[in-house]
Design an enzyme around this catalytic site. Structure first.
Site, mmCIF file in Angstrom:
data_model
loop_
_atom_site.group_PDB
_atom_site.id
_atom_site.type_symbol
_atom_site.label_atom_id
_atom_site.label_comp_id
_atom_site.label_asym_id
_atom_site.label_seq_id
_atom_site.Cartn_x
_atom_site.Cartn_y
_atom_site.Cartn_z
ATOM 1 C CD1 TRP A 101 -0.581 -107.044 -37.387
ATOM 2 C CD2 TRP A 101 -1.560 -109.044 -37.212
ATOM 3 N NE1 TRP A 101 -1.835 -106.952 -37.934
ATOM 4 C CE2 TRP A 101 -2.451 -108.160 -37.842
ATOM 5 C CE3 TRP A 101 -1.964 -110.357 -36.977
ATOM 6 C CZ2 TRP A 101 -3.728 -108.549 -38.258
ATOM 7 C CZ3 TRP A 101 -3.233 -110.749 -37.396
ATOM 8 C CH2 TRP A 101 -4.095 -109.847 -38.030
ATOM 9 C CG ASP A 168 4.375 -110.602 -39.999
ATOM 10 O OD1 ASP A 168 4.170 -110.399 -41.214
ATOM 11 O OD2 ASP A 168 3.458 -110.609 -39.149
ATOM 12 C CE LYS A 192 -2.525 -106.605 -43.736
ATOM 13 N NZ LYS A 192 -2.282 -107.665 -42.765
HETATM 14 C C1 LIG Z 1 -2.404 -108.511 -41.743
HETATM 15 C C2 LIG Z 1 -1.235 -108.950 -40.981
HETATM 16 C C3 LIG Z 1 -1.103 -110.272 -40.510
HETATM 17 C C4 LIG Z 1 -2.203 -111.302 -40.640
HETATM 18 O O1 LIG Z 1 -2.229 -111.847 -41.871
HETATM 19 P P1 LIG Z 1 -3.242 -113.036 -42.248
HETATM 20 O O2 LIG Z 1 -2.813 -113.339 -43.639
HETATM 21 O O3 LIG Z 1 -4.613 -112.486 -42.128
HETATM 22 O O4 LIG Z 1 -3.019 -114.165 -41.312
HETATM 23 C C5 LIG Z 1 0.060 -110.616 -39.851
HETATM 24 N N1 LIG Z 1 1.047 -109.729 -39.669
HETATM 25 C C6 LIG Z 1 0.955 -108.452 -40.092
HETATM 26 C C7 LIG Z 1 2.082 -107.513 -39.866
HETATM 27 C C8 LIG Z 1 -0.193 -108.038 -40.760
HETATM 28 O O5 LIG Z 1 -0.285 -106.762 -41.196
#
Ligand SMILES: *Cc1c(COP(=O)(O)O)cnc(C)c1O
Length: 354
Positions: A101, A168, A192
């Protein structure tokens, strides 16, 4: 059969939330209309949006001067929006590459301007969090990923940051206490720890915006959404409503402090078994192990089929590791009950005795 859902995302949500969410589709607020067929400008939905924002502020103890947004496009859209809104024309951004990511975030930044990678853990397939790096002062921002969902590593101590700190937090937001005032921008896809896919939480310090000298496209400009309370265009009403329900659930449980202790307890239980049981081996460096995504391997391949079969028979699902790591990944987000982890551990002990 009751399922034990260890999926990495979309993932487990509290049963109580799912029931209330289902009800809202048929009859929202006892008004004989569905949540998804009323105007987002109507008072009942405005109340939902305001409640969701208030809960985020309460649960994370967000100080004054920050906006809370519910946007679309996923965390993946934030990879780009962060850069467009914070990197000055001819400016520079800094990143650490701690997994798939993080890498995707870097790819977007590189399309916009000079992007410096301060540290990179790809040399050991992202099994650790780099710590020996210094963030320069003369850059527009620094970006990190708090929890690496695929590799099962987590930043335990955030670096001292002389520039804007962006993060993030998709896979560990609301799972542990964070000191929001140390961050300038936080984002997280809902799917999540918060709700269904379809909305992304952004927490942004207001006074860092509008300084790039760029002409930012309307929908990609945080100020557009701040000025319209996340209702510049039709917001994703259902994901926002379900997120609100999950945050209510978390508040009723006692908030982030309480869930953090729970999460530590759950993760320790599972890691202790991985470390004790000769048939299993953790993949991440111990000090960097994630409390959300527990990655491990079977030390003897001949047991794999049997273990998979036992998991299947027991209702354990979503435990296969990401294709880039292999093995297993047990994602144990906020809504994962400790009983499900105990059931998994029981299986691990059982296969050891075979
Ligand atoms: C799942 C995830 C993403 C991607 O998220 P989307 O909403 O599908 O774009 C980005 N960063 C992390 C750390 C993730 O776990």
């Amino acid at each position: 059969m009751k399922k034990h859902n260890f999926s990495a995302g979309p993932c487990i949500l509290p049963q109580d939330v799912l029931e209330k969410a289902s009800q809202s589709i048929l009859n929202f607020n006892n008004d004989n209309l569905s949540l998804i067929e009323i105007s987002h400008r109507s008072q009942p939905f405005i109340n939902v949006m305001e409640r969701a924002q208030t809960l985020v502020k309460e649960l994370l103890e967000i100080p004054k001067g920050y906006s809370v947004l519910f946007l679309q496009g996923g965390a993946s859209m934030q990879f780009l929006m962060v850069t467009l809104n914070l990197m000055k024309l001819n400016g520079k951004a800094t990143y650490i590459n701690t997994g798939a990511w993080a890498k995707k975030a870097i790819t977007e930044a590189e399309k916009i301007g000079e992007t410096i990678i301060l540290a990179d853990s790809s040399d050991k397939n992202y099994t650790y969090i780099p710590k020996e790096y210094k963030i320069p002062r003369d850059v527009d921002y620094f970006h990190c990923t708090s929890n690496n969902t695929i590799y099962g590593t987590q930043i335990k101590k955030f670096p001292e940051c002389p520039t804007l700190l962006t993060c993030d937090m998709s896979s560990d937001i609301f799972s542990r206490k964070i000191d929001v005032k140390k961050f300038d921008l936080i984002y997280a896809g809902a799917q999540k720890n918060m709700g269904p896919a379809g909305t992304t939480l952004v927490i942004v310090k207001d006074n860092i915006l509008g300084k790039t000298g760029r002409n930012i496209p309307t929908m990609l400009d945080y100020n557009t959404h701040i000025n319209k309370q996340s209702m510049f265009n039709t917001p994703p009403v259902f994901p926002i409503y379900v997120s609100m329900l999950t945050l209510e659930w978390l508040k009723d449980l006692g908030g982030v402090d309480i869930i953090e202790k729970e999460n530590q307890k759950k993760a320790k239980l599972l890691y202790d078994e991985i470390d004790r049981n000769p048939l299993f081996q953790g993949t991440a460096e111990k000090e960097d192990r994630s409390n959300m995504n527990v990655c491990f391997l079977l030390t003897e391949n001949k047991y794999q089929e049997k273990f998979d079969e036992m998991c299947h028979q027991t209702g354990i699902t979503g435990i296969k590791g990401h294709r880039s790591v292999g093995g297993y990944r047990a994602s144990i987000y906020n809504a994962m009950p400790i009983e499900s982890i105990e059931i998994l551990i029981k299986l691990m002990k059982k296969i050891e005795k075979l």
